[in-house]
Scaffold this active site. Structure first.
Site, PDB file in Angstrom:
ATOM      1  N   ARG A 114      -6.589   9.530   0.105  1.00 43.21           N
ATOM      2  CA  ARG A 114      -6.429   9.959  -1.292  1.00 43.21           C
ATOM      3  C   ARG A 114      -7.800  10.058  -1.962  1.00 43.21           C
ATOM      4  O   ARG A 114      -8.036  10.939  -2.773  1.00 43.21           O
ATOM      5  CB  ARG A 114      -5.507   8.987  -2.048  1.00 43.21           C
ATOM      6  CG  ARG A 114      -4.040   9.224  -1.713  1.00 43.21           C
ATOM      7  CD  ARG A 114      -3.121   8.302  -2.493  1.00 43.21           C
ATOM      8  NE  ARG A 114      -3.202   6.927  -2.009  1.00 43.21           N
ATOM      9  CZ  ARG A 114      -3.552   5.888  -2.745  1.00 43.21           C
ATOM     10  NH1 ARG A 114      -3.834   6.031  -4.013  1.00 43.21           N
ATOM     11  NH2 ARG A 114      -3.601   4.679  -2.217  1.00 43.21           N
ATOM     12  N   HIS A 149       0.876  -1.176   0.000  1.00 43.52           N
ATOM     13  CA  HIS A 149       0.000   0.000   0.000  1.00 43.52           C
ATOM     14  C   HIS A 149       0.912   1.224   0.000  1.00 43.52           C
ATOM     15  O   HIS A 149       1.936   1.226   0.683  1.00 43.52           O
ATOM     16  CB  HIS A 149      -0.862  -0.042   1.270  1.00 43.52           C
ATOM     17  CG  HIS A 149      -2.025   0.890   1.264  1.00 43.52           C
ATOM     18  ND1 HIS A 149      -1.875   2.245   1.295  1.00 43.52           N
ATOM     19  CD2 HIS A 149      -3.362   0.661   1.239  1.00 43.52           C
ATOM     20  CE1 HIS A 149      -3.078   2.818   1.296  1.00 43.52           C
ATOM     21  NE2 HIS A 149      -3.989   1.870   1.261  1.00 43.52           N
TER      22      HIS A 149
END
Ligand SMILES: Cc1cc2nc3c(=O)[nH]c(=O)nc-3n(C[C@H](O)[C@H](O)[C@H](O)COP(=O)(O)OP(=O)(O)OC[C@H]3O[C@@H](n4cnc5c(N)ncnc54)[C@H](O)[C@@H]3O)c2cc1C
Length: 455
Positions: free
Chosen positions: A137, A117
């Site tokens: 995000r 990630h």
């Protein structure tokens, strides 16, 4: 979440997993399903390739448990804690599912496919890798390198921060490797331009975590992040239609299983998979149990499980289990991380041979606080097996695909659009990717491109 064709993530703030867990536990309690919260499973019990239960011990007082079961669903997670920086909590995702399944007679599939990630925190060291959810995000967070450049414009100008995880992780890795990272070896993730209300309602866990771990207020300051081992796309080999393994009556689900996400899981798809396959696998396990006319057991299998614990409890060697766990994590980080190569992976295997040699001389010392040391010893065995499977399959996958980056084979090789299946005796073999089961393919056709069910 990144790379979705439309906004379709199922979420409860950024506490989605917790909500699912609460609901599951409440329902289990309502149905009076016994929950053995402190029991560590050390062996699955099998006779003539049919599972008949599991064996384990209570981590607080060492009490042994022999559990008879007509079907077993393995849901013990993946193997991302065998890397140094990981989004998993301490002592979880150490590859237990892999070891339990392999020792029961099952095989693994694509263990090299591990998702890094993009956003794990860097400090403090004992929490390195703790996840900053992709929701950061998703809600509009921006990535910058140490020079202040919004670097995703170089790697995926169209999707920018909402590119796939593999691309964002590789982009951050490249920025850091090429010297544009922060002093601590990271990049910046900034959500401070978002309305405070968005942060408090959509990212409450990120806010709280950063306050607790770094006293950092994300409504005003950027977060220093780097790629972190996060999700096992590979895992135990299962049939696509009902997730049964090679062993009759033994099923696997979630990160323990494999095949569903290919080489790159999209955000949000893990918890959805658990909901969908929870139902499918539960029904399959129930049907298997209902179809048995007798449960055939094996006293030898139980004896072996008992003896394994006895032997470890008697172990009084000089090697410390924690130190060996750390050695595996260092090796995997150095040689089998975001970017891999033949030379590095071979060095990793050599390290692993050495670590496995040292494992012959471990000492286990349960104390007044409990039997955690024994659990760590089993975790260590699992991690060593998972590390070996991962490196051997990563060596064999001489291409770059999804999360798996090979610096010496930077392109995707169409002949390697296969599953790599691993067992300790058979090594790595190539298998064609199974067809999507007809009913599932039918369902997929019924969903249009905006995610609406077509009547
Ligand atoms: C911070 C964070 C946020 C995330 N957010 C999302 C999200 O928004 N959406 C999404 O889709 N995914 C998300 N994920 C990923 C998702 O949470 C995991 O992939 C998912 O929880 C995996 O579920 P699982 O049941 O396979 O394994 P786990 O949740 O890891 O559960 C495995 C369980 O097995 C137990 N266990 C292991 N070994 C043994 C043993 N030997 N004996 C007994 N018990 C054992 C462990 O204690 C653990 O309770 C997130 C992950 C993290 C870390």
């Amino acid at each position: 979440f990144g790379a979705h064709t439309f906004r379709r993530t199922a979420f409860a703030g950024d506490y989605t997993g917790l909500e699912i867990q609460r609901t599951l536990v409440a329902k289990a309690e309502q149905l009076e399903v016994p929950i053995l919260d402190h029991v560590y499973i050390t062996r699955l019990l099998v006779r003539d390739n049919v599972v008949f239960g599991a064996y384990g011990f209570d981590q607080s007082d060492g009490t042994r448990y022999l559990i008879h079961a007509d079907a077993v669903i393995l849901a013990a997670g993946g193997h991302n804690r065998i890397w140094r920086r990981t989004s998993s909590r301490r002592d979880e995702n150490t590859g237990d599912s892999f070891r339990l399944a392999v020792e029961a007679g099952a095989r693994l599939r694509d263990p090299e496919l591990v998702q890094f990630h993009p956003s794990g925190i860097i400090e403090p060291e004992n929490a390195a890798g703790t996840l900053i959810s992709e929701a950061a995000r998703g809600e509009g967070g921006i990535l910058r390198n140490a020079l202040g450049e919004r670097f995703m414009s170089k790697y995926d100008p169209e999707r920018m921060e909402l590119s796939t995880r593999d691309r964002v992780a590789l982009a951050a890795y490249t920025e850091i490797a090429e010297g544009r990272g922060t002093e601590n070896g990271g990049v910046w993730l900034d959500v401070s331009h978002l309305p405070r209300e968005t942060i408090m309602t959509r990212l409450p866990r990120v806010y709280q975590t950063m306050m607790e771990l770094q006293m950092l207020d994300i409504t005003t300051e950027p977060i220093e992040i780097a790629p972190t081992a996060h999700y096992s796309m590979g895992g135990v080999w299962v049939r696509p239609e009902d997730h049964q393994t090679d062993v009759d009556g033994l099923y696997a689900i979630g990160e323990a299983s494999s095949g569903l996400h290919g080489a790159n899981r999209l955000g949000g798809n893990s918890l959805i998979e658990l909901l969908v396959y929870g139902r499918i696998v539960g029904q399959a396990a129930m049907a298997h149990a209902a179809g048995l006319d007798a449960q055939r057991r094996s006293p030898e299998a139980v004896m072996r499980a008992r003896a394994e614990i006895d032997d470890l409890l008697a172990a009084d060697g000089r090697e410390n289990v924690r130190a060996l766990q750390r050695a595996i994590r260092n090796t995997m980080t150095q040689h089998a991380g975001v970017v891999r190569s033949d030379e590095g992976l071979r060095a990793g295997l050599a390290d692993l041979d050495m670590i496995e040699g040292r494992m012959e001389d471990i000492g286990i010392h349960p104390d007044i606080a409990g039997f955690q040391d024994l659990a760590h010893a089993f975790d260590l065995k699992a991690s060593a097996l998972a590390a070996r499977a991962t490196i051997e399959a990563a060596l064999e996958r001489r291409e770059t695909r999804g999360c798996h980056n090979r610096s010496d084979y930077p392109d995707t090789d169409p002949t390697l659009q296969v599953n790599l299946v691993w067992s300790p005796t058979g090594g790595v073999t190539h298998e064609p990717i199974p067809e999507i089961p007809a009913e599932i393919a039918e369902l997929m056709r019924e969903v249009d491109t905006e995610g609406k069910l077509v009547e």
